[in-house]
Write an enzyme that holds these catalytic residues in place. Sequence first.
Site, PDB file in Angstrom:
ATOM      1  N   CYS A 394     -50.466  23.876 -30.429  1.00 25.29           N
ATOM      2  CA  CYS A 394     -49.899  24.606 -29.292  1.00 25.29           C
ATOM      3  C   CYS A 394     -48.390  24.848 -29.501  1.00 25.29           C
ATOM      4  CB  CYS A 394     -50.217  23.871 -27.991  1.00 25.29           C
ATOM      5  SG  CYS A 394     -50.226  25.010 -26.614  1.00 25.29           S
ATOM      6  N   HIS A 520     -55.692  23.211 -27.806  1.00 26.20           N
ATOM      7  CA  HIS A 520     -55.587  21.746 -27.968  1.00 26.20           C
ATOM      8  C   HIS A 520     -56.911  21.182 -28.466  1.00 26.20           C
ATOM      9  CE1 HIS A 520     -51.663  20.933 -26.070  1.00 26.20           C
ATOM     10  NE2 HIS A 520     -51.922  22.023 -25.366  1.00 26.20           N
ATOM     11  N   GLU A 522     -57.572  18.384 -29.632  1.00 27.83           N
ATOM     12  CA  GLU A 522     -57.754  16.944 -29.339  1.00 27.83           C
ATOM     13  C   GLU A 522     -58.651  16.697 -28.132  1.00 27.83           C
ATOM     14  OE1 GLU A 522     -54.951  18.670 -29.046  1.00 27.83           O
ATOM     15  OE2 GLU A 522     -53.570  17.877 -27.535  1.00 27.83           O
TER      16      GLU A 522
END
Length: 543
Positions: A394, A520, A522
């Site tokens: 990001c 993102h 994650e």
Amino acid sequence: MFMRKRVTKYIFVTGGVMSSLGKGLASASIGALLEARGIRISLQKLDPYINIDPGTMNPYQHGEVYVTDDGAETDLDLGHYERFNDIVLTKNSNVTAGKVYNEVISRERRGDYLGETVQVIPHITDEIIKRIFALKTKGDVCIVEVGGTVGDIESLPFLESIRQIRSQVGKENAIFIHLTYVPYIAAAGELKTKPTQHSVKDLLQIGIQPDILLCRTDRFLSNDIKKKIALFCNLNVESVITAKDVEIIYEVPLIFHKEGLDHIILETLKIWTKEPDFSKWESIVSKIKRLNKTQKINSKQKTTTIGIVGKYIEHKDAYKSLHEALNHASFDNNVKLNIEYVDSEHLEKQSPKKLLGSCDGILVPGGFGDRGFEGKISAIKYARENNIPFFGICLGLQMAVVEYARNVCKIKDASSIESKKKSNNYVINFMPDQKDLDTKGGNMRLGKYPCEIKKNSKVHSAYKKTKISERHRHRYEVNPEYHSSLTKNGLILSGMSPDGKLVEIIELKTHKWFVGCQFHPEFKSRPFRSHPLFREFIKVSSH
Ligand code: GLN
């Protein structure tokens, strides 16, 4: 013939004595215990604060903002819920006092209450109850965690609501699990049960008798201590469970199971299930234990040191999912992982070689604001020029684009609109249709978006497919006016929005592994299924 109606059952998890005892992990683990027995579960977090959502809160105070597929900015506990369980949560899984009050006050302004006096009981509590029941269709058992600590003024409407639900649906359909603390006092050589007794007394005062106690402690509770707690708190001894400190969070479901927690939950809720299967939990925990034990010296064990260049480095909760995603990737690659946090502001005064010289891979995570801006650029330049694996997430992608524009495309003042310094070349900017929106948060790209991946790219060999979906949380984009200048100078835009307008992934051809993504990843990494980008990043960074 009568068909038995499917009844949704509720498990309410409250916390006592103090915060940070791990209520979120405990709730996620209760989910895992039930899933291991084939039960469909759902999870929800009730947060007593007045903010509508944590999106506007400082990560130093509140930790990471976790984003769901449907674009809700939520409490980080939802991250634990999704990582521990085979579920995809939605905005309904995080209810805040802010959302509840907002709804009730808007209704009052519309005149919906027809002249009634609008009050905490029943109007606020009814709205809370409605939102808890809204989860019904999602699972056979809904686990609802009440944020905060019993005794806080602001938790009261939430506790009152769950009390009412229990009397409405009956004790076979709703149970209370209370997490407390049993400290070991070294000077006395004893475990102390008084804080637990007081906390249960607080609950009783508002009409809630816990059915099960989870006692957070640093050692297993003896049967005598359990008996004492049970006696003072009106429970059977089997309902007093040791919630022992653990080094590895993924061990919590196993410890709870050994203590008989799933058994007592099912007995209280009168549910019959198949025998549980914990094999995946057992194998991941033994793998992590092995990795933690092995030393590099005299061993073939692969290791890697990842440098995370960010600004919230003293507050690790701000990078919770990131941390876990790196862990999952290291389990998958069988690599021992070390993480070094480097403050991006320090990189503005000291050389990247000095601060990042020992790192095998460099990661610039998401973030907001211009603090440490130039430090991040300097870390990225160092990674690019020295062929060190780089992963930008990001804000990390945006900084990588600025660095490339400045140093390769020779646009000397290239910058991001987020930087305080004025520039004539904002390679990272608002999209034209966003500029007029003025509420903070209102103009963010949030939640899942599709992305198309170019074949023969590094990310294609990671994902092994061309259509992906990932979660976003950002305001700015790579400015389309600069796409052609960036690509002419060798930057590969290897992931794009399906309409070809938004850059979702960048990479470099000649570099070992230099990848940035606007989303993102994650948030979608799981312990049993590491994310392809993290998996590749750790793979190329290990030796
Ligand atoms: N601050 C940047 C933006 O708003 C990046 C956000 C992030 O990293 N999540 O676009």
